[in-house]
Design a protein around this motif. Sequence first.
Motif, PDB file in Angstrom:
ATOM      1  N   LEU A  37       0.735  -0.971   0.121  1.00  0.00           N
ATOM      2  CA  LEU A  37       0.061   0.057   0.046  1.00  0.00           C
ATOM      3  C   LEU A  37       0.941   1.398  -0.108  1.00  0.00           C
ATOM      4  O   LEU A  37       1.941   1.445   0.682  1.00  0.00           O
ATOM      5  CB  LEU A  37      -0.995  -0.050   1.068  1.00  0.00           C
ATOM      6  N   VAL A  38       0.378   2.172  -0.807  1.00  0.00           N
ATOM      7  CA  VAL A  38       1.178   3.520  -0.922  1.00  0.00           C
ATOM      8  C   VAL A  38       0.262   4.490  -0.031  1.00  0.00           C
ATOM      9  O   VAL A  38       0.680   5.309   0.925  1.00  0.00           O
ATOM     10  CB  VAL A  38       1.290   4.058  -2.359  1.00  0.00           C
ATOM     11  N   ARG A  39      -1.022   4.712  -0.529  1.00  0.00           N
ATOM     12  CA  ARG A  39      -1.774   5.534   0.113  1.00  0.00           C
ATOM     13  C   ARG A  39      -3.364   5.259   0.207  1.00  0.00           C
ATOM     14  O   ARG A  39      -3.600   4.761  -1.136  1.00  0.00           O
ATOM     15  CB  ARG A  39      -1.468   6.985  -0.451  1.00  0.00           C
ATOM     16  N   VAL A  40      -4.275   5.490   1.215  1.00  0.00           N
ATOM     17  CA  VAL A  40      -5.618   5.545   0.869  1.00  0.00           C
ATOM     18  C   VAL A  40      -6.230   6.893   0.968  1.00  0.00           C
ATOM     19  O   VAL A  40      -5.746   7.525   1.768  1.00  0.00           O
ATOM     20  CB  VAL A  40      -6.394   4.389   1.835  1.00  0.00           C
ATOM     21  N   HIS A  41      -7.278   7.294   0.292  1.00  0.00           N
ATOM     22  CA  HIS A  41      -7.920   8.299   0.245  1.00  0.00           C
ATOM     23  C   HIS A  41      -9.305   8.397  -0.128  1.00  0.00           C
ATOM     24  O   HIS A  41      -9.397   8.114  -1.335  1.00  0.00           O
ATOM     25  CB  HIS A  41      -7.019   9.476  -0.430  1.00  0.00           C
ATOM     26  N   LEU A  42     -10.161   8.760   0.923  1.00  0.00           N
ATOM     27  CA  LEU A  42     -11.619   8.906   0.381  1.00  0.00           C
ATOM     28  C   LEU A  42     -11.984  10.416   0.258  1.00  0.00           C
ATOM     29  O   LEU A  42     -11.779  11.171   1.192  1.00  0.00           O
ATOM     30  CB  LEU A  42     -12.444   8.377   1.579  1.00  0.00           C
ATOM     31  N   GLY A  44     -14.688  13.605  -1.727  1.00  0.00           N
ATOM     32  CA  GLY A  44     -15.877  13.595  -2.215  1.00  0.00           C
ATOM     33  C   GLY A  44     -16.149  13.844  -3.678  1.00  0.00           C
ATOM     34  O   GLY A  44     -17.161  14.574  -4.236  1.00  0.00           O
ATOM     35  N   GLN A  45     -14.981  13.460  -4.448  1.00  0.00           N
ATOM     36  CA  GLN A  45     -14.882  13.882  -6.034  1.00  0.00           C
ATOM     37  C   GLN A  45     -15.893  12.814  -6.539  1.00  0.00           C
ATOM     38  O   GLN A  45     -16.126  11.515  -6.198  1.00  0.00           O
ATOM     39  CB  GLN A  45     -13.630  13.456  -6.342  1.00  0.00           C
ATOM     40  N   ASN A  46     -16.881  13.400  -7.716  1.00  0.00           N
ATOM     41  CA  ASN A  46     -18.081  12.269  -8.114  1.00  0.00           C
ATOM     42  C   ASN A  46     -18.790  11.586  -7.146  1.00  0.00           C
ATOM     43  O   ASN A  46     -18.877  10.362  -7.533  1.00  0.00           O
ATOM     44  CB  ASN A  46     -17.069  11.513  -9.378  1.00  0.00           C
ATOM     45  N   GLY A  47     -19.177  12.312  -6.166  1.00  0.00           N
ATOM     46  CA  GLY A  47     -20.210  11.526  -5.340  1.00  0.00           C
ATOM     47  C   GLY A  47     -19.075  11.086  -3.983  1.00  0.00           C
ATOM     48  O   GLY A  47     -18.425  12.145  -3.365  1.00  0.00           O
ATOM     49  N   LEU A  48     -18.724  10.059  -4.064  1.00  0.00           N
ATOM     50  CA  LEU A  48     -17.523   9.767  -3.176  1.00  0.00           C
ATOM     51  C   LEU A  48     -16.572   8.812  -3.931  1.00  0.00           C
ATOM     52  O   LEU A  48     -17.156   7.915  -4.643  1.00  0.00           O
ATOM     53  CB  LEU A  48     -17.969   8.839  -1.987  1.00  0.00           C
ATOM     54  N   THR A  49     -15.153   8.988  -3.938  1.00  0.00           N
ATOM     55  CA  THR A  49     -14.383   8.107  -4.648  1.00  0.00           C
ATOM     56  C   THR A  49     -13.314   7.891  -3.533  1.00  0.00           C
ATOM     57  O   THR A  49     -12.745   8.574  -2.808  1.00  0.00           O
ATOM     58  CB  THR A  49     -13.648   9.024  -5.654  1.00  0.00           C
ATOM     59  N   LEU A  50     -13.125   6.412  -3.576  1.00  0.00           N
ATOM     60  CA  LEU A  50     -12.233   5.789  -2.866  1.00  0.00           C
ATOM     61  C   LEU A  50     -10.832   5.536  -3.671  1.00  0.00           C
ATOM     62  O   LEU A  50     -10.874   4.601  -4.498  1.00  0.00           O
ATOM     63  CB  LEU A  50     -12.676   4.560  -2.162  1.00  0.00           C
ATOM     64  N   GLN A  51      -9.611   5.968  -3.278  1.00  0.00           N
ATOM     65  CA  GLN A  51      -8.476   5.730  -4.139  1.00  0.00           C
ATOM     66  C   GLN A  51      -7.633   5.044  -3.295  1.00  0.00           C
ATOM     67  O   GLN A  51      -7.376   5.397  -2.202  1.00  0.00           O
ATOM     68  CB  GLN A  51      -7.892   7.430  -4.572  1.00  0.00           C
ATOM     69  N   ILE A  52      -7.262   3.781  -4.042  1.00  0.00           N
ATOM     70  CA  ILE A  52      -6.118   3.153  -3.340  1.00  0.00           C
ATOM     71  C   ILE A  52      -4.910   2.988  -4.388  1.00  0.00           C
ATOM     72  O   ILE A  52      -4.952   2.804  -5.333  1.00  0.00           O
ATOM     73  CB  ILE A  52      -6.621   1.646  -3.316  1.00  0.00           C
ATOM     74  N   MET A  53      -3.682   3.644  -3.745  1.00  0.00           N
ATOM     75  CA  MET A  53      -2.558   3.768  -4.314  1.00  0.00           C
ATOM     76  C   MET A  53      -1.698   2.579  -3.777  1.00  0.00           C
ATOM     77  O   MET A  53      -1.617   2.376  -2.631  1.00  0.00           O
ATOM     78  CB  MET A  53      -1.929   4.980  -4.420  1.00  0.00           C
TER      79      MET A  53
END
Length: 214
Positions: A37-42, A44-53
Motif C-alpha cells: 500500500l502507498v496511500r488510501v484517500h476517500l 467527495g469527488q464524483n460523489g464519493l471516490t476511494l483511491q487506493i494507491m
Amino acid sequence: MTATASEGDDRIIRESGIDARIALIVQPVLRGIGFRLVRVHLSGQNGLTLQIMAEREDGTMTVEDCEEVSRAVSPALDVDDPIEKAYHLEVSSPGIDRPLVRKSDFTTWTGHLVKMETSIVVADRKRFKGKIAEAGEDDVLIERDKAAYGEEPTVRVPYDAIADVRLILTDDLIRDALSKDNRARKEAKKRRGEPDDDESGAEADATEEHEQEL
C-alpha cells in the motif's frame, strides 16, 4: 485513529480517520497478492471516490495489476463495509510525481526535488521545497530550492514530523523513473523465466476504476 496498528506497515506517513480504517482492511489483502500500500484517500469527488494507491515490491504497477488489486480488495471492503454510501473505487499506481511514504522511498529518490509539509514547525517552517540530499535512519536532509535570506541552505527534517511529501515532476525525474521501471520489469521477467522483449515504455500512471454500489 491511525494505521499504526497494522502489522507489517513500514510506512512512516499513514492515514487517519476513515482512511486509516480502510487501510487496515486492504493492507493484508495487498500483501497476500504481492503488493504494498502507498496511500488510501476517500474524497467527495464524483460523489464519493476511494483511491487506493499501490505498487509491487519492485515499484512497478501496470493496468493489469490495478485490475487485480481492484478484484482482490472489493470483497474485503464489501464484508467490512467501512463506507456508508455508494462510492467509486479507483486503484492506481503512485505515478512519477509520487508521494513518498517509506524511508526506502527517500533513499530511492535521493537527488530529486520534493515538496514537503510537516506537522510541526521545523527550522521556522512547515513547508519545504528542495532536493533530497540524504536519507538517514531518523531524518531526511533537504537542500532548499531557494533559501530565504538568513536561512541555512539545507534543513534536516525528522521522519516523524513529515505530514506529506511528494516528488516534483522534472525532466531528470522522468528519465530516472522510466529507467528504474524498465530495469524492474526486466528483472521481474528474468525471475519468472520470461523472454526479455526490451520494452521500455513504463505504465507510470496506470489506473483502474471500479464503481461500487452499496
